[in-house]
Design a protein around this motif. Structure first.
Motif, PDB file in Angstrom:
ATOM      1  N   VAL A   1       0.849  -1.193   0.000  1.00  0.00           N
ATOM      2  CA  VAL A   1       0.000   0.000   0.000  1.00  0.00           C
ATOM      3  C   VAL A   1       0.882   1.240   0.000  1.00  0.00           C
ATOM      4  CG1 VAL A   1      -1.819   1.248   1.210  1.00  0.00           C
ATOM      5  CG2 VAL A   1      -1.784  -1.246   1.270  1.00  0.00           C
ATOM      6  N   HIS A   2       0.595   2.168  -0.909  1.00  0.00           N
ATOM      7  CA  HIS A   2       1.346   3.424  -0.957  1.00  0.00           C
ATOM      8  C   HIS A   2       1.091   4.222   0.316  1.00  0.00           C
ATOM      9  CE1 HIS A   2       2.446   7.514  -2.339  1.00  0.00           C
ATOM     10  NE2 HIS A   2       3.315   6.867  -3.108  1.00  0.00           N
ATOM     11  N   PRO A   3       2.092   4.966   0.822  1.00  0.00           N
ATOM     12  CA  PRO A   3       1.902   5.755   2.051  1.00  0.00           C
ATOM     13  C   PRO A   3       0.711   6.699   2.005  1.00  0.00           C
ATOM     14  CG  PRO A   3       4.228   5.674   1.485  1.00  0.00           C
ATOM     15  CD  PRO A   3       3.495   5.028   0.353  1.00  0.00           C
ATOM     16  N   SER A   4       0.271   7.116   0.817  1.00  0.00           N
ATOM     17  CA  SER A   4      -0.892   7.987   0.703  1.00  0.00           C
ATOM     18  C   SER A   4      -2.196   7.240   0.947  1.00  0.00           C
ATOM     19  CB  SER A   4      -0.942   8.610  -0.692  1.00  0.00           C
ATOM     20  OG  SER A   4      -1.204   7.616  -1.681  1.00  0.00           O
ATOM     21  N   GLY A   5      -2.177   5.910   0.846  1.00  0.00           N
ATOM     22  CA  GLY A   5      -3.382   5.105   1.001  1.00  0.00           C
ATOM     23  C   GLY A   5      -4.292   5.123  -0.209  1.00  0.00           C
ATOM     24  N   LYS A   6      -3.859   5.758  -1.306  1.00  0.00           N
ATOM     25  CA  LYS A   6      -4.721   5.892  -2.477  1.00  0.00           C
ATOM     26  C   LYS A   6      -4.545   4.772  -3.490  1.00  0.00           C
ATOM     27  CE  LYS A   6      -4.990  10.936  -2.160  1.00  0.00           C
ATOM     28  NZ  LYS A   6      -4.749  12.224  -2.872  1.00  0.00           N
ATOM     29  N   LEU A   7      -3.399   4.098  -3.468  1.00  0.00           N
ATOM     30  CA  LEU A   7      -3.156   3.035  -4.438  1.00  0.00           C
ATOM     31  C   LEU A   7      -2.324   1.935  -3.812  1.00  0.00           C
ATOM     32  CD1 LEU A   7       0.035   3.259  -5.673  1.00  0.00           C
ATOM     33  CD2 LEU A   7      -0.936   5.376  -6.555  1.00  0.00           C
ATOM     34  N   ALA A   8      -2.303   0.796  -4.484  1.00  0.00           N
ATOM     35  CA  ALA A   8      -1.530  -0.356  -4.017  1.00  0.00           C
ATOM     36  C   ALA A   8      -0.949  -1.081  -5.214  1.00  0.00           C
ATOM     37  CB  ALA A   8      -2.394  -1.294  -3.193  1.00  0.00           C
ATOM     38  N   LEU A   9       0.202  -1.695  -5.014  1.00  0.00           N
ATOM     39  CA  LEU A   9       0.818  -2.551  -6.016  1.00  0.00           C
ATOM     40  C   LEU A   9       0.696  -3.999  -5.565  1.00  0.00           C
ATOM     41  CD1 LEU A   9       4.131  -0.620  -6.785  1.00  0.00           C
ATOM     42  CD2 LEU A   9       2.020  -0.598  -8.120  1.00  0.00           C
ATOM     43  N   SER A  10       0.504  -4.906  -6.516  1.00  0.00           N
ATOM     44  CA  SER A  10       0.419  -6.326  -6.195  1.00  0.00           C
ATOM     45  C   SER A  10       1.152  -7.133  -7.248  1.00  0.00           C
ATOM     46  CB  SER A  10      -1.044  -6.776  -6.100  1.00  0.00           C
ATOM     47  OG  SER A  10      -1.749  -6.483  -7.298  1.00  0.00           O
ATOM     48  N   VAL A  11       1.745  -8.256  -6.820  1.00  0.00           N
ATOM     49  CA  VAL A  11       2.404  -9.200  -7.716  1.00  0.00           C
ATOM     50  C   VAL A  11       1.761 -10.558  -7.521  1.00  0.00           C
ATOM     51  CG1 VAL A  11       4.586  -7.968  -7.884  1.00  0.00           C
ATOM     52  CG2 VAL A  11       4.228  -9.558  -5.997  1.00  0.00           C
TER      53      VAL A  11
ATOM     54  N   SER B   1      -6.308  -0.509 -11.907  1.00  0.00           N
ATOM     55  CA  SER B   1      -6.154   0.569 -12.870  1.00  0.00           C
ATOM     56  C   SER B   1      -5.046   0.323 -13.876  1.00  0.00           C
ATOM     57  CB  SER B   1      -5.889   1.891 -12.139  1.00  0.00           C
ATOM     58  OG  SER B   1      -4.747   1.787 -11.310  1.00  0.00           O
ATOM     59  N   PHE B   2      -4.151  -0.625 -13.595  1.00  0.00           N
ATOM     60  CA  PHE B   2      -3.029  -0.860 -14.490  1.00  0.00           C
ATOM     61  C   PHE B   2      -2.474  -2.254 -14.239  1.00  0.00           C
ATOM     62  CE2 PHE B   2       1.616  -0.867 -15.061  1.00  0.00           C
ATOM     63  CZ  PHE B   2       1.712  -0.539 -16.401  1.00  0.00           C
ATOM     64  N   CYS B   3      -1.991  -2.911 -15.301  1.00  0.00           N
ATOM     65  CA  CYS B   3      -1.380  -4.236 -15.159  1.00  0.00           C
ATOM     66  C   CYS B   3      -0.342  -4.411 -16.257  1.00  0.00           C
ATOM     67  CB  CYS B   3      -2.443  -5.331 -15.250  1.00  0.00           C
ATOM     68  SG  CYS B   3      -1.806  -6.997 -14.977  1.00  0.00           S
ATOM     69  N   CYS B   4       0.816  -4.963 -15.897  1.00  0.00           N
ATOM     70  CA  CYS B   4       1.845  -5.242 -16.896  1.00  0.00           C
ATOM     71  C   CYS B   4       2.466  -6.604 -16.621  1.00  0.00           C
ATOM     72  CB  CYS B   4       2.919  -4.155 -16.912  1.00  0.00           C
ATOM     73  SG  CYS B   4       3.951  -4.097 -15.438  1.00  0.00           S
ATOM     74  N   ARG B   5       2.847  -7.299 -17.684  1.00  0.00           N
ATOM     75  CA  ARG B   5       3.467  -8.611 -17.552  1.00  0.00           C
ATOM     76  C   ARG B   5       4.961  -8.445 -17.313  1.00  0.00           C
ATOM     77  NH1 ARG B   5       1.783 -13.497 -18.033  1.00  0.00           N
ATOM     78  NH2 ARG B   5      -0.258 -12.764 -18.781  1.00  0.00           N
TER      79      ARG B   5
END
Length: 337
Positions: free
Chosen positions: A136-146, A163-167
């Protein structure tokens, strides 16, 4: 400060770290057990802690919530159809209790909970296969997942959707933001990529000799990692080199690392890092000593179980929430996250 660990044998372990004497400046610490019991019906896969709140997830498809200040279980959350793979609290700096709990599952979904009370706000699919880790980003607005699908995804937590995905071309097992959210780290086997958060550009790779199983960002660009090597390595992510390491920190693989800080930390306070291993030991280190020589742990506890994960928290005053039985309407969820 408190530590919570999960084990393959279904047990949850809670410890409080405190000085052995009444002198606040004492460098002699002890890990005092505050609870231990089989909280799940299957191995515990992940734990998280923030303030007085803690949570554990398991392959039994449930999450359990704990109150660290009273060493009590607040009950389970049962909104899932597959194993829980990672947990993360979001706690704004202005609050003493986390605002949200985020969980990921083996079916590729991310779930967002409000913590007062613990009710499900939103659940959405972010990956086609099981999610390995979430940051979770420190802003709480977005998160990254693998995920096991070999992709990196970014999710908008305000709207509760991907909102976004890349291989990636390879499966990553760990993703972490640094303290300021300007960079993130992604581990795959023994390599750790250092990326700019703004555009995900790879700055350089950190090459570990063996597989990395856990990581925790520290201060001043330091990233702590542990894994199959049985050591704790502190990487300088500004230069891409090893700053220092604690060799043979455990007798078997390191499964969890936590950077512990005190409220109002000063230069005289020890810089504490805790580690947990499948050898059953939880150990606390003053990593300043590792820069000079091979340190001895400041405190340790032997759980005599195969530990799988570790989390830590500083306790603060708070109003204890209740477990909610119903969630708000889905259209209201985005406004509350």
């Amino acid at each position: 400060m408190s530590l919570i660990a999960g084990s393959y044998e279904r047990f949850i372990w809670g410890f409080k770290l405190k000085p052995q004497t009444h002198d606040p400046s004492s460098q002699s610490l002890t890990l005092t057990q505050i609870f231990s019991y089989p909280s799940h019906s299957a191995p515990i896969t992940t734990v998280a802690a923030a303030g007085p709140a803690a949570a554990s997830g398991s392959s039994d498809d449930t999450i359990h919530i704990y109150d660290l200040s009273s060493a009590a279980s607040l009950g389970p959350l049962q909104h899932f159809n597959s194993s829980i793979t990672s947990l993360s609290f979001y706690c704004p700096p202005s609050l003493s209790f986390p605002r949200n709990l985020l969980s990921t599952a083996a079916d590729g979904t991310i779930s967002i909970f409000d913590t007062e009370p613990f009710v499900l706000l939103k659940s959405f699919r972010s990956h086609k296969k099981g999610i390995n880790d979430l940051a979770v980003h420190p802003s709480g607005k977005l998160a990254l997942s693998v995920s096991r699908d070999g992709c990196l995804a970014m999710s908008n937590l305000m709207r509760g959707k991907r909102s976004f995905c890349c291989r990636l071309g390879k499966e990553a097992s760990i993703v972490k933001f640094d303290g300021g959210g300007e960079r993130f780290f992604m581990a795959s086997e023994g390599k750790i990529g250092v990326h700019l958060a703004e555009d995900a550009r790879l700055l350089f790779e950190l090459d570990n000799a063996k597989r990395v199983l856990c990581a925790a960002p520290g201060e001043s660009g330091i990233l702590f990692t542990g894994g199959e090597s049985r050591s704790i390595t502190a990487w300088d992510t500004n230069s891409g080199k090893v700053a220092y390491s604690i060799e043979d920190a455990h007798s078997t693989r390191v499964k969890g690392i936590v950077v512990l800080t005190k409220d109002g930390v000063s230069e005289d306070d020890p810089y504490l890092v805790a580690s947990a291993s499948s050898d059953g030991f939880i150990r606390v280190w003053d990593v300043r000593m590792a820069i000079k020589e091979k340190p001895n742990p400041l405190a340790e506890a032997n759980t005599k179980s195969r530990l799988t994960c570790l989390a830590g928290s500083s306790l603060k005053s708070f109003k204890r929430p209740k477990i909610g039985k119903s969630a708000p309407k889905e259209e209201d969820a985005a406004e509350e996250v």
